[in-house]
Scaffold this active site. Structure first.
Site, PDB file in Angstrom:
ATOM      1  N   ASP A 248       0.773  -1.017  -0.067  1.00 26.95           N
ATOM      2  CA  ASP A 248      -0.072  -0.099  -0.084  1.00 26.95           C
ATOM      3  C   ASP A 248       0.867   1.228  -0.055  1.00 26.95           C
ATOM      4  OD1 ASP A 248      -2.249  -1.230   0.360  1.00 26.95           O
ATOM      5  OD2 ASP A 248      -2.671  -0.696   2.547  1.00 26.95           O
ATOM      6  N   LYS A 270      -4.012   2.348  -2.903  1.00 27.69           N
ATOM      7  CA  LYS A 270      -4.802   3.444  -3.069  1.00 27.69           C
ATOM      8  C   LYS A 270      -4.673   4.305  -1.894  1.00 27.69           C
ATOM      9  CE  LYS A 270      -8.006   0.270  -3.561  1.00 27.69           C
ATOM     10  NZ  LYS A 270      -7.142  -1.016  -3.772  1.00 27.69           N
ATOM     11  N   MET A 383     -10.612   6.730   6.758  1.00 21.31           N
ATOM     12  CA  MET A 383     -10.837   7.379   5.583  1.00 21.31           C
ATOM     13  C   MET A 383     -11.780   8.633   5.926  1.00 21.31           C
ATOM     14  SD  MET A 383     -10.602   4.304   3.165  1.00 21.31           S
ATOM     15  CE  MET A 383     -11.303   2.884   3.861  1.00 21.31           C
TER      16      MET A 383
END
Ligand code: SAH
Length: 466
Positions: A248, A270, A383
């Protein structure tokens, strides 16, 4: 890194040294381990240097170092313990084109000699760029204890066997053979006597040559919040043996450093709303490498089972009959809550805790806001930076107390961790105003312990504490 470490082949090369005292002797002891042609310039050499010269181990020139004495020399040492004389030697030797070291004078030197742990042919060099010689010595002592004296013998015998081992296919088969030798068969044979090591190697090679090639496999490994010390031992071992590491973007450089040096590192992550590698491409990448026989480590920030699209990657493995395992890691919520001295659950306050994502594939994610709005609820919002205003609006709309503590922990569990203590009513624009650039976890319903205590004890200080 000001000084780049290299190992210099001195066999047959000229090395000159000016000095005849103790400092010179200390350096010469090291240099005599090499196959360099040593020339020492000293007007009054001590007995030890005389003896080495007599034994033909170095050439002794009984005069001061002069112009041209370092011609064709790879290295020149100024070791007279006299700043003026050393500076002169350095100047002359540099003019002759040699690399110069003035002993114990970092600034005047072009290279430094590291502290060395010698298990020839295995050599460990330790450098601190002159910052902490004490530390270098401590590390050396530690390594001396840890690296068995027999290691040098094993490495020497192993080196002579390299050509024979080349009959094994390159890559993992060969690596497994050598790992077996150095960590198992070799030390066992050596304990019985040095002469049994070579026959043991022959036998070991037969065993390994008869093995079927290894099938590839995948380990989904949690890298934790970013501090290498928060990795599990299993994660470390997986990194140590990986052929390919697909990681990641949130995985920190300090952790990637721990991957086997020969491992192929692939960034395929991502990050928030930034550029992303499509999930299908990541799945394909994992499958492709595992099918080629590689040990693939799919390294994910935090815990791989939390908001990591793990199931899709597992499904891809299953579809191709690839064996996989999961190594859990410390998730951001655990690191964040530890960072504010709190507990995710507490008797009498909350008997459950929710892990939420601020946004999902469809955009801002909807949740059971009504339940969350009740007093005492705790949630870890992943997030959540972009979704903060949305989350705030939904919770207030469902009747949450505007004074509910909300703590944003940026870079949780890392040295640059930052804590932003807010209330629900001020989450936005508070979060935007704080300009958070690192990964951030929003802890809804929790205040940093210090702030919480201050609030409880001194209600009139509430404004100041927050
Ligand atoms: N699997 C990860 C989560 C991946 S989702 C885990 O278990 O932690 C990515 C989100 O995790 C980021 O947007 C951020 O909200 C959070 N995150 C990951 N590492 C973090 C860290 N060191 N500090 C704060 N939040 C972090």
């Amino acid at each position: 890194m000001q000084h780049f470490p290299i190992f210099l082949d001195l066999a047959g090369r000229r090395v000159v040294l000016a000095g005849g005292g103790e400092t010179a002797v200390a350096k010469l002891r090291l240099l005599l381990k090499t196959e360099a042609h040593l020339t020492v310039f000293a007007t009054d050499p001590c007995a030890e240097i005389e003896a080495w010269a007599e034994a033909g181990r170095l050439r002794l020139v009984r005069r001061t170092f002069g112009p041209g004495d370092a011609l064709c020399a790879a290295l020149a040492y100024a070791a007279e313990d006299d700043p003026e004389a050393d500076a002169r030697t350095a100047r002359l030797a540099r003019a002759d084109g040699a690399l110069v070291n003035i002993v114990d004078n970092l600034k005047g030197s072009q290279f430094i000699t590291p502290a060395i742990v010698d298990r020839d042919p295995v050599t460990v060099a330790i450098g601190t760029e002159g910052a902490a010689p004490v530390l270098a010595r401590a590390i050396k002592r530690d390594l001396e204890e840890r690296l068995p004296a027999g290691l040098g013998v094993l490495a020497r015998i192993g080196k002579a066997f390299r050509a024979a081992a080349d009959r094994l296919p390159m890559g993992r088969a060969r690596r497994d053979f050598w790992a077996d030798y150095y960590f198992d068969a070799g030390p066992r044979a050596l304990a019985k006597g040095e002469e049994t090591v070579r026959p043991a190697l022959d036998r070991l090679l037969e065993v390994h040559a008869g093995r079927r090639p290894d099938a590839g496999r995948v380990a989904f490994v949690g890298a934790g919040p970013g501090d290498p010390e928060l990795l599990t031992l299993k994660a470390r071992r997986a990194l140590d043996t990986a052929d390919v590491v697909i990681h990641d973007r949130l995985v920190t450089p300090g952790i990637l450093e721990l991957a086997r040096r020969e491992a192929v590192l692939i960034a395929a992550g991502k990050e928030g709303f930034g550029p992303a590698v499509a999930q299908a491409d990541i799945d394909a990448l994992i499958v492709e490498h595992a099918r080629a026989g590689a040990h693939v480590v799919r390294l994910k920030a935090g815990d791989p089972t939390v908001f990591g699209r793990l199931d899709e990657e597992i499904a891809a493995c299953e579809a191709h009959g690839i064996a996989f395992s999961i190594v859990p890691g410390i998730t951001a919520a655990s690191a964040a809550v530890a960072g504010i001295g709190q507990s995710l659950t507490r008797r009498g306050r909350n008997s459950s805790v929710r892990f939420l994502t601020g946004h999902d594939v469809a955009g801002f994610a909807d949740h059971d806001w009504k339940t969350l709005a009740a007093p005492g609820e705790v949630a870890a919002i992943y997030m959540g930076k972009r979704a903060a205003r949305f989350v705030q609006g939904r919770l207030l709309m469902h009747g949450a107390d505007p004074d509910t503590p909300v703590t944003v922990v940026e870079n949780a569990g890392r040295t640059d961790q930052r804590v932003i203590a807010l209330r629900l009513s001020e989450l936005e624009p508070g979060l935007t105003a704080a300009t958070v650039t690192g990964p951030a976890l929003i802890l809804y319903g929790l205040a940093p312990r210090a702030a919480e205590t201050a609030l409880a004890d001194l209600p009139d200080l509430k404004e100041a504490a927050l």
